[in-house]
Design a protein around this motif. Structure first.
Motif, short mmCIF file in Angstrom:
data_model
loop_
_atom_site.label_atom_id
_atom_site.label_comp_id
_atom_site.label_asym_id
_atom_site.label_seq_id
_atom_site.Cartn_x
_atom_site.Cartn_y
_atom_site.Cartn_z
N ASP A 85 -2.74 -9.99 -7.55
CA ASP A 85 -1.66 -10.42 -6.65
C ASP A 85 -0.61 -9.32 -6.66
O ASP A 85 0.05 -9.08 -7.67
N GLN A 406 1.37 -10.18 2.74
CA GLN A 406 1.19 -11.56 2.33
C GLN A 406 0.65 -12.38 3.50
O GLN A 406 1.43 -12.91 4.30
N ALA A 408 -0.40 -15.31 3.72
CA ALA A 408 0.06 -16.69 3.76
C ALA A 408 1.34 -16.84 4.58
O ALA A 408 1.64 -17.94 5.05
N SER A 449 1.16 -12.70 -2.75
CA SER A 449 1.72 -14.00 -2.37
C SER A 449 3.23 -14.01 -2.19
O SER A 449 3.76 -14.86 -1.50
N SER A 451 4.94 -14.99 -4.52
CA SER A 451 5.26 -16.25 -5.21
C SER A 451 6.59 -16.12 -5.95
O SER A 451 6.87 -15.08 -6.56
N THR A 454 5.42 -17.95 -1.24
CA THR A 454 4.19 -18.71 -0.97
C THR A 454 3.44 -18.77 -2.29
O THR A 454 3.63 -17.94 -3.17
N THR A 461 -5.31 -16.88 0.41
CA THR A 461 -4.76 -15.65 0.98
C THR A 461 -5.83 -14.90 1.75
O THR A 461 -5.59 -14.41 2.87
#
Length: 567
Positions: A85, A406, A408, A449, A451, A454, A461
């Motif tokens: 990621d 990303q 997402a 992501s 994160s 998301t 993804t």
């Protein structure tokens, strides 16, 4: 950072393996499907210590069976490289997992009720921390007022970030802890804070976390990543995001070997070799990540060439119609040239088309100073890179900039009725996240992501990149999978990892999944090869509506960091 959608529940309980092997062990995995370019029909793999030793077919595996320490019967499971990621905020991810997460709140009253319940349950917390509200998704169409927050939090300090983490609402009690905040840029009397005001309250709020709280949050985030088959995280930290203690503590925790690898970036401008050395001393491999060239589309702070389509008054009335420019092209050039001279990777957060123009123009100016070859060799990177044009895509290719993206984001906010269309109008929204055009131009991709913006969700993804809401931007599953495995390693300068071939690091995941296929979103998408006779390794069917693979085991450097519970 940009926007946020709810975190998926873990697929099964995790058993964390906290100790390193006493000595290198040899493991034979057999009876499954091994995703490897070394042998597209491989069913078995041998791992020696922290490296892949052999990949091949079942018949040849018999010759290894008597000389290994362990034989793992895969029972038809799929083995792939572990995911990387390429953009994560680990502590914030852990806090969202363990704390107040408003991403699932459907209305303003529901959000306020969650705040009240959380405040009641945490009487000892000096400052309440929360994340994930999105007023654009609520029928009320507005964020909570300061008075509503003061009441819900019982008069206590509360810091509550919008889904994109580029603005926040706070209580009066938190403002009172930050001297001079009302005079800072981005402060508005009863509206979300942005800019310097937001950074000041975030610093004050996060300063109240104890080391134990930080470690708890980081451990939770690393455990979730391991349970999802993620072997490496790129931590995008910096002085406007998290403190140095948070960053160095995370890197130390990762070095203990209890979970995924963590590669650290520190987002601070470099002007000299001394600056570069200070960033190295923190443990960062680059002065990159969220070094902000602009903000986000959701908060109306991404920097655009043309004004936002929706009224700026909906965002409080004080923002520029074209967003916020944090860096000029000359600022970018100075940073990139200094980093390149020091042998340090540089990078920026850039979302809007004007911000991306500044980044490309700045990197090109740096190339004129230090040489194009040195710029290309440094593999500088750009995070998000959403609102690209033909000119900036060509610039990425010319300058060998990695696009750390990303997918997402598109899944959550793309489409004709999504947030992008509301902010930009449908025509401009359709230009966002052009993955097919980037690959066609030869631009390296690394998927992530952002994160907690998301969620950590690697197969989701990959699916989002394949089944893009704008069909022309979708890419093949193989291309997306490679960008989410090998692409993350290449983004940090490693070409020998993220793939299951002899000599590569033993970072892999084992999955329960259905039939493997070679997949692209439609016939117009250029595929590497979809003819079964070519021997292209298959991947799970990611068609929307199908179940995604379930992670059974994650191994990092030969160490099992996630596995099934004891039977």
């Amino acid at each position: 950072m940009s926007e946020h959608v709810p975190e998926p529940a873990p697929s099964r309980p995790a058993k964390q393996h906290l100790s390193r092997p006493a000595q290198p062990r040899t493991v034979l995995l057999r009876g499954g499907e091994v995703h490897s370019p070394a042998d597209p029909f491989a069913t078995a793999m041998v791992v020696e210590g922290d490296r892949i030793a052999w990949v091949g077919e079942e018949g040849a595996a018999d010759s290894f069976a008597d000389g290994v320490d362990e034989v793992v019967q895969l029972d038809g499971a799929l083995v792939t490289p572990a995911f990387t990621d390429a953009h994560v905020h680990t502590t914030a991810t852990g806090l969202a997992l363990t704390g107040l997460d408003l991403s699932g709140a459907a209305t303003l009253p529901e959000a306020l009720a969650r705040i009240r319940a959380y405040a009641d349950a945490r009487p000892a917390d000096r400052v309440l921390l929360g994340h994930g509200w999105d007023a654009a998704a609520w029928p009320e169409g507005r964020p909570p007022s300061r008075a509503e927050l003061d009441e819900a939090a019982g008069g206590r300090p509360l810091y509550l970030t919008r889904v994109d983490v580029h603005s926040a609402v706070v209580t009066t009690a938190l403002l009172d802890l930050v001297p001079g905040v009302r005079e800072r840029t981005g402060f508005r009397a009863d509206a979300p804070l942005t800019g310097d005001a937001h950074h000041a309250v975030r610093k004050a709020a996060y300063a109240t976390l104890t080391p134990a709280q930080r470690t708890e949050a980081q451990t939770a985030a690393l455990a979730r990543a391991a349970a999802l088959g993620i072997g490496t995280l790129h931590e995008c930290a910096g002085p406007d995001i998290s403190g140095e203690d948070d960053f160095t503590g995370l890197l130390a925790l990762a070095r203990e070997g209890a979970g995924p690898r963590v590669v650290g970036y520190w987002a601070e401008a470099v002007a000299s070799a001394k600056d570069a050395q200070r960033i190295r001393d923190l443990g960062a491999i680059g002065a990159a990540g969220d070094l902000f060239a602009d903000g986000s589309l959701g908060s109306h702070t991404a920097h655009l060439h043309a004004p936002y389509a929706d009224s700026p008054s909906s965002a409080g009335g004080t923002l520029s119609h074209t967003g916020v420019a944090h860096l000029r092209a000359e600022d970018v050039a100075a940073h990139v040239a200094a980093c390149t001279e020091a042998g340090l990777q540089a990078g920026f957060h850039a979302i809007g088309d004007a911000a991306l123009t500044s980044v490309v123009d700045g990197v090109r100016a740096a190339a004129e100073r230090v040489g194009l070859g040195r710029i290309r060799a440094a593999r500088h990177r750009v995070e998000h890179a959403e609102m690209l044009t033909e000119r900036t895509i060509a610039g990425f290719a010319e300058l060998a900039l990695t696009a750390s993206v990303q997918p997402a984001f598109d899944a959550a906010w793309g489409g004709e009725a999504g947030m992008y269309a509301a902010r930009l109008g449908a025509d401009r929204a359709r230009t966002l996240n052009p993955y097919a055009a980037l690959l066609k131009a030869g631009v390296p991709l690394a998927l992530g992501s952002d994160s907690p913006v998301t969620p950590l969700d690697p197969w989701g993804t990959v699916r989002a990149a394949v089944f893009h809401r704008t069909r022309a931007h979708g890419i093949s599953a193989r291309a997306a999978f490679t960008a989410h495995t090998r692409g993350g390693w290449r983004a940090v300068g490693r070409d020998d990892a993220g793939v299951l071939v002899p000599g590569a690091p033993a970072d892999y995941a084992v999955w329960r999944t259905g039939e493997l296929i070679v997949q692209a979103p439609d016939e117009r998408v250029e595929r590497w090869s979809t003819d079964p006779r070519s021997g292209t390794p298959g991947l799970p069917d990611l068609t929307p509506g199908n179940d995604l693979p379930v992670c059974l085991t994650t191994v990092v450097g030969g160490r099992t960091v996630f596995g099934p519970p004891n039977e």
